[in-house]
Write an enzyme that holds these catalytic residues in place. Structure first.
Site, PDB file in Angstrom:
ATOM      1  N   ASN A 286      40.401  46.871  45.995  1.00 43.55           N
ATOM      2  CA  ASN A 286      39.342  46.463  45.068  1.00 43.55           C
ATOM      3  C   ASN A 286      39.928  45.530  44.025  1.00 43.55           C
ATOM      4  OD1 ASN A 286      36.757  46.491  43.802  1.00 43.55           O
ATOM      5  ND2 ASN A 286      37.516  47.985  42.307  1.00 43.55           N
TER       6      ASN A 286
ATOM      7  N   SER B 205      42.891  42.949  37.942  1.00 42.19           N
ATOM      8  CA  SER B 205      43.857  43.737  38.723  1.00 42.19           C
ATOM      9  C   SER B 205      43.334  43.975  40.128  1.00 42.19           C
ATOM     10  CB  SER B 205      44.064  45.119  38.077  1.00 42.19           C
ATOM     11  OG  SER B 205      44.357  45.014  36.712  1.00 42.19           O
TER      12      SER B 205
ATOM     13  N   ASP C  75      38.867  53.140  39.869  1.00 44.00           N
ATOM     14  CA  ASP C  75      39.781  52.132  39.306  1.00 44.00           C
ATOM     15  C   ASP C  75      41.164  52.693  38.958  1.00 44.00           C
ATOM     16  OD1 ASP C  75      37.676  50.315  39.467  1.00 44.00           O
ATOM     17  OD2 ASP C  75      36.989  50.777  37.445  1.00 44.00           O
TER      18      ASP C  75
ATOM     19  N   HIS D  16      39.363  44.523  39.996  1.00 40.03           N
ATOM     20  CA  HIS D  16      38.705  45.034  38.787  1.00 40.03           C
ATOM     21  C   HIS D  16      39.058  44.124  37.614  1.00 40.03           C
ATOM     22  CE1 HIS D  16      36.983  47.921  36.028  1.00 40.03           C
ATOM     23  NE2 HIS D  16      38.047  47.763  35.266  1.00 40.03           N
TER      24      HIS D  16
HETATM   25  C1  GRF Z   1      34.512  40.396  39.712  1.00 42.93           C
HETATM   26  O1  GRF Z   1      34.719  40.051  38.380  1.00 42.93           O
HETATM   27  C2  GRF Z   1      35.298  41.609  40.070  1.00 42.93           C
HETATM   28  O2  GRF Z   1      36.447  41.794  39.322  1.00 42.93           O
HETATM   29  C3  GRF Z   1      34.337  42.733  39.811  1.00 42.93           C
HETATM   30  O3  GRF Z   1      33.088  42.216  40.144  1.00 42.93           O
HETATM   31  C4  GRF Z   1      33.079  40.810  39.989  1.00 42.93           C
HETATM   32  C5  GRF Z   1      32.542  40.242  41.254  1.00 42.93           C
HETATM   33  O4  GRF Z   1      32.249  38.898  41.131  1.00 42.93           O
HETATM   34  N1  GRF Z   1      34.701  43.912  40.550  1.00 42.93           N
HETATM   35  P1  GRF Z   1      31.840  38.012  42.411  1.00 42.93           P
HETATM   36  O5  GRF Z   1      30.622  38.671  43.041  1.00 42.93           O
HETATM   37  O6  GRF Z   1      33.012  38.002  43.309  1.00 42.93           O
HETATM   38  O7  GRF Z   1      31.526  36.655  41.864  1.00 42.93           O
END
Ligand code: GRF
Length: 325
Positions: free
Chosen positions: A113, A142, A151, A115
């Site tokens: 993932n 991260s 997370d 985050h």
């Molecule tokens: C990203 O900022 C990611 O860190 C978080 O959700 C957002 C997704 O953005 N988990 P996108 O859909 O990839 O533009």
């Protein structure tokens, strides 16, 4: 797993929104020598923007709304689609769902993932506003392994983004996104390639070898290895071999009980074992580490066996006694 000569890791990307990280992964996967390919983009939101891009780019897509069903049912549908697509890994990219425990456990070590914070800071939502309110000098993002705790899995890579005096949550979020687009493809590529990375393999091996009683690390003929006994007079029970003498293998050499056993292993399981030059003559077998489906428990069993072969009786006796409990 994959390197230039082997097949690419197959990843399924789960999204809920714009999917810009998915897009970054996609275009990275189209560069020369990419370590992974996207085999599916799946979403719990039918109209997710990222799905349109995925379709335009000719990727397979799947949607399944989470509305009106249990978490387990939703996860089962998404998981089935990933399995059907032949995914080796699931890569979450803005997938706004908490996952059920069974699903996370089945993909342990194979689900990542991203985050938008410098974990362990600011788990959960509103990470940018929280970083600004706390007066932090930097925000960031991260990439981590997904575990049952939100997370909180091992952090694989991070990128820092400086916070400007006049930043709002929105302006900061926009810059962190740009940083994420650099970070995620690199982190995924490194992760899926780690099975061919000698440093990663050696670090795992070292951990297992040094967990055995009275062991230490020692270099021999330019290669690191592990001995049991005192630092002065200990005996080797494992040698690390990295593509020695033209061999493509990264391996651990361990002691078999006889030449017959060694030859039988090599003959019946050539994808796992080989007879190394030089050490092979005295009964050491090579257990190949850079192969798909490597099982570290199996490596650990071999280290233990080899340790027993050479350890002094005072140690093996203690060990046997401990085994009885
Ligand atoms: C990203 O900022 C990611 O860190 C978080 O959700 C957002 C997704 O953005 N988990 P996108 O859909 O990839 O533009």
């Amino acid at each position: 797993m994959p390197d230039g000569s082997q097949s690419k890791a197959r990843i399924a990307v789960f999204i809920s929104g714009t999917g810009t990280n998915m897009a970054a992964l996609l275009y990275a996967s189209r560069l020369k020598d990419a370590a992974f390919e996207i085999v599916l983009v799946a979403s719990n939101v039918e109209g997710a923007e990222g799905l349109t891009l995925a379709r335009t780019e000719g990727l397979a897509t799947f949607t399944h709304s989470h509305k009106g069903i249990t978490r387990e049912e939703q996860d089962a549908a998404m998981e089935a689609a990933a399995v059907e697509a032949g995914a080796d890994y699931i890569v979450l990219a803005g997938y706004m769902r908490i996952l059920s425990q069974g699903f996370v456990e089945r993909w342990e070590g194979r689900m990542l993932n991203i985050h938008p914070s410098l974990l362990p800071k600011y788990k959960g939502l509103n990470t940018f506003a929280r970083a600004i309110e706390s007066g932090d000098s930097h925000a960031g993002s991260s990439v981590h392994i997904v575990t049952h705790e939100l997370d909180a899995g091992e952090v694989l890579a991070q990128v820092k983004v400086a916070i400007a005096a006049d930043d709002t949550a929105e302006s900061l979020a926009a810059r962190v996104k740009i940083a994420e687009h650099q970070l995620y493809p690199r982190a995924v590529a490194d992760y899926v390639s780690r099975g061919n990375d000698p440093d990663h393999l050696y670090a795992r091996l070292r951990e297992l070898a040094l967990a055995l009683p009275e062991t230490h690390e020692k270099t021999s003929h330019g290669s690191p290895g592990f001995r049991v006994g005192t630092v002065k007079s200990g005996k080797f029970f494992a040698h690390f071999s990295q593509m020695h003498h033209g061999s493509q293998h990264i391996a651990v050499l361990v002691k078999t009980s006889s030449m017959d056993e060694l030859l039988a292993l090599v003959e019946t399981q050539p994808e796992t074992y080989y007879k190394p030059d030089y050490y092979g003559a005295s009964g050491w077998v090579g257990v190949i580490l850079n192969r798909p489906g490597l099982d570290w428990d199996h490596v650990q069993d071999w280290l233990m066996r080899s340790w027993r072969e050479v350890a002094p009786a005072r140690l093996t006796k203690l060990h046997d006694a401990a085994d009885m409990f």
